[in-house]
Design an enzyme around this catalytic site. Structure first.
Site, PDB file in Angstrom:
ATOM      1  N   GLY A 134       4.996   2.563   1.536  1.00  0.00           N
ATOM      2  CA  GLY A 134       5.989   3.407   0.878  1.00  0.00           C
ATOM      3  C   GLY A 134       6.324   4.624   1.717  1.00  0.00           C
ATOM      4  O   GLY A 134       7.490   4.975   1.894  1.00  0.00           O
ATOM      5  N   ASP A 135       5.277   5.263   2.257  1.00  0.00           N
ATOM      6  CA  ASP A 135       5.502   6.458   3.076  1.00  0.00           C
ATOM      7  C   ASP A 135       6.343   6.120   4.298  1.00  0.00           C
ATOM      8  O   ASP A 135       7.244   6.865   4.687  1.00  0.00           O
ATOM      9  CB  ASP A 135       4.164   7.057   3.531  1.00  0.00           C
ATOM     10  CG  ASP A 135       3.390   7.643   2.353  1.00  0.00           C
ATOM     11  OD1 ASP A 135       4.016   7.870   1.299  1.00  0.00           O
ATOM     12  OD2 ASP A 135       2.174   7.860   2.489  1.00  0.00           O
ATOM     13  N   SER A 165       0.843  -1.195   0.000  1.00  0.00           N
ATOM     14  CA  SER A 165       0.000   0.000   0.000  1.00  0.00           C
ATOM     15  C   SER A 165       0.879   1.247   0.000  1.00  0.00           C
ATOM     16  O   SER A 165       2.077   1.179   0.228  1.00  0.00           O
ATOM     17  CB  SER A 165      -0.892   0.008   1.241  1.00  0.00           C
ATOM     18  OG  SER A 165      -0.109   0.324   2.382  1.00  0.00           O
ATOM     19  N   LYS A 166       0.227   2.364  -0.263  1.00  0.00           N
ATOM     20  CA  LYS A 166       0.947   3.629  -0.277  1.00  0.00           C
ATOM     21  C   LYS A 166       1.571   3.909   1.090  1.00  0.00           C
ATOM     22  O   LYS A 166       2.631   4.494   1.206  1.00  0.00           O
ATOM     23  CB  LYS A 166      -0.011   4.751  -0.678  1.00  0.00           C
ATOM     24  CG  LYS A 166       0.633   6.127  -0.632  1.00  0.00           C
ATOM     25  CD  LYS A 166      -0.227   7.159  -1.308  1.00  0.00           C
ATOM     26  CE  LYS A 166      -0.138   8.518  -0.627  1.00  0.00           C
ATOM     27  NZ  LYS A 166       1.174   8.915  -0.148  1.00  0.00           N
ATOM     28  N   ARG A 167       0.858   3.455   2.139  1.00  0.00           N
ATOM     29  CA  ARG A 167       1.372   3.706   3.485  1.00  0.00           C
ATOM     30  C   ARG A 167       2.720   3.021   3.735  1.00  0.00           C
ATOM     31  O   ARG A 167       3.574   3.546   4.429  1.00  0.00           O
ATOM     32  CB  ARG A 167       0.351   3.276   4.539  1.00  0.00           C
ATOM     33  CG  ARG A 167      -0.209   4.490   5.269  1.00  0.00           C
ATOM     34  CD  ARG A 167      -1.081   4.101   6.435  1.00  0.00           C
ATOM     35  NE  ARG A 167      -2.184   3.248   6.009  1.00  0.00           N
ATOM     36  CZ  ARG A 167      -2.659   2.250   6.753  1.00  0.00           C
ATOM     37  NH1 ARG A 167      -2.112   1.985   7.926  1.00  0.00           N
ATOM     38  NH2 ARG A 167      -3.679   1.539   6.321  1.00  0.00           N
TER      39      ARG A 167
END
Ligand code: GLU
Length: 520
Positions: free
Chosen positions: A266-267, A262-264
């Site tokens: 990556g963050d 998920s994008k999270r």
């Protein structure tokens, strides 16, 4: 099946930035099409107007331009099967909806949202299907006259697919083999909505794949649950003989392998999940992209190619041409592919090192400019040559610890290389390297070294070495670390002769004088 030409499509919905998993899907379609001398179509699936995000389509097009993935037909390109944007194909879909209604494969449903909610509250795990449809307000339970009266009164309706229960549905998947699902688990999916006079994804997708003569549907695993419905739709239309072959690609998993990427992730761990930087038009939030983070497109392609496919050998570096030759759907894995972003760093480093220092220089010049320095490309290239084999520190997103890795991006060169262009001014007296290497006698030794350097006529690295090495031998001094403090200001940097040659005699001696005066 007869030998139909290979035609594949990449069919994103413009609901936001393209996820890196979508990029991999497009890449595999591209490789497959190229390998078979086929065509790749770029179709925009924008029938869900509520999820439309402005700028998303342009973003997707620009992403593929950057990556060097070219489409043969589609939005922005043209072709014989257009238009390729589904919102421009409204009139086409209506007749296919009518075909299903006429043949009894679909029906009209007038249930209001309130009625549906009431039913959900009443029936646990409510699903609109053969077991419940006769309790609902639709053209199967209402009389012809009642239906007509509702239509005349302008009541909104949806068209639902009438799924016969208890049938085995076979999805022929080139990666997963024969996937069999019992039709009883499927619900009567909405195919069309009168409110916006648009088909849903399922209907538009099938109709377009058929009309555009798509031979292979290669897409993410998240679409596998829809595939049995799609097979039934092909049958309902009588198109089973030209039904495309399916290939559902493995999911991209979190770096630790636990769950979907998920994008999270990556963050948190510090890697992009989008090809390009994305500026959310609604919130204004900015998400990082591979391009802006300094990845080379070749590296991203190579990295993604191996996330779910392997060539069966140890080879890891492939050009797009080589991938086109070797790619094989049957060598794609069924199980999810762990998104090892550090492997992405490794690929980027490999591709950086394949370039000459001169080729890398313009990006480094830009980086230096951003730090207020104006440097000739030639000088920038020299610094790259001296420093590209070094390591940099980074903060591990998981543990918060400072770790080291090889230089993998041009941006890693800052602040690693600041001292090439900015003379050290203040010296950190708490610095271990300085405390250890700057003693009482050091200032005097550096003065002697400066005198020797001043006499060197050929101030190249070799010229200095020829003059200074013998002097060092003869005097028994070990001036290297202190000299490093003078020129760098800390215990880092390249070979001292190379550094001094880069700085030139005047700058070298100036820096030495300043250190001697300051540190004494
Ligand atoms: N529009 C769908 C998407 O956004 C396409 C799925 C498919 O390839 O069938 O991914």
């Amino acid at each position: 099946m007869n030998q139909t030409p290979v035609r594949v499509r990449f069919a994103p919905s413009p609901t936001g930035p393209l996820h890196i998993g979508g990029v991999r899907t497009a890449l595999y379609n591209y490789l497959f099409a190229r390998q078979h001398g086929g065509k790749m179509i770029f179709r925009i699936e924008d029938t869900d107007s509520t999820r439309f995000v402005p700028g998303a389509e342009e973003y997707i097009i620009e992403s593929f331009k950057w990556l060097g993935i070219k489409f043969d037909e589609g939005v922005g390109i043209g072709g014989d099967f257009g238009p390729y944007r589904q919102s421009e194909r409204r009139d086409i879909y209506k007749q296919y909806v009518d075909q299903l209604l006429d043949s009894g494969s679909a029906y009209l449903a007038f249930d209001t949202p309130d009625e549906l909610n009431a039913k959900r509250a009443e029936v646990p795990n409510f699903q609109y299907d053969a077991s419940t449809r006769m309790q609902m307000r639709n053209s199967l339970t209402l009389s012809k006259n009642e239906v007509q009266a509702l239509l005349d009164a302008g009541e909104q309706y949806v068209v639902r697919f009438k799924i016969e229960p208890g049938r085995e549905v076979h999805v022929r998947d080139l990666i997963r083999g024969d996937v069999v699902v019992n039709s009883s688990v499927l619900d009567d999916k909405v195919l069309y909505k009168s409110a916006d006079q648009l088909p849903t994804y399922h209907l538009a997708n099938i109709v377009d794949d058929h009309l555009m003569q798509v031979s292979h549907v290669i897409r993410g695993e998240e679409w596998l649950p829809s595939a049995p419905l799609h097979v039934l739709l092909y049958e309902a239309f009588g198109w089973q003989d030209t039904m495309p072959a399916f290939a559902h690609l493995p999911l991209l998993l979190k770096p630790d392998g636990k769950g979907k990427l998920s994008k999270r992730d990556g963050d948190k761990l510090g890697f992009p999940v989008f090809p390009l930087e994305w500026h959310d038009p609604q919130s204004g939030a900015v998400s990082s992209g591979y391009r802006e983070s300094g990845y080379l497109p070749e590296a991203v392609i190579n990295f993604l190619a191996l996330l779910g496919w392997n060539p069966g050998t140890e080879q890891e570096l492939f050009t797009l041409e080589q991938l086109t030759e070797l790619f094989d759907l049957s060598r794609c894995s069924k199980s999810g592919a762990r998104f090892d972003f550090m492997k992405g760093w490794w690929f980027n480093r490999e591709y950086l090192l394949q370039k000459t220092d001169q080729q890398l220089a313009p990006d480094f010049v830009k980086l230096l400019e951003a730090h207020g320095l104006s440097v000739e490309p030639d000088r920038a290239a020299q610094v790259i040559g001296m420093m590209k084999q070094k390591v940099v520190e980074y903060t591990d997103g998981q543990s918060g610890q400072t770790k080291k890795r090889n230089i993998s991006f041009i941006s890693d060169l800052w602040p690693l290389c600041d001292f090439f262009f900015i003379a050290p001014k203040d010296f950190d007296l708490e610095d271990k390297f300085i405390r250890k290497n700057w003693k009482e006698t050091t200032a005097q030794e550096m003065t002697q070294l400066a005198e020797q350097l001043n006499k060197v006529a050929d101030f190249s690295a070799e010229g200095m070495k020829a003059a200074i090495d013998p002097w060092v031998e003869q005097t028994g001094l070990r001036p290297w670390n202190a000299w490093r403090i003078c020129l760098v200001g800390k215990g880092q940097g390249p070979d001292m002769y190379e550094l001094a040659a880069f700085l030139g005699k005047e700058e070298t001696l100036n820096r030495m004088r300043h250190a001697i005066d300051t540190l004494k």
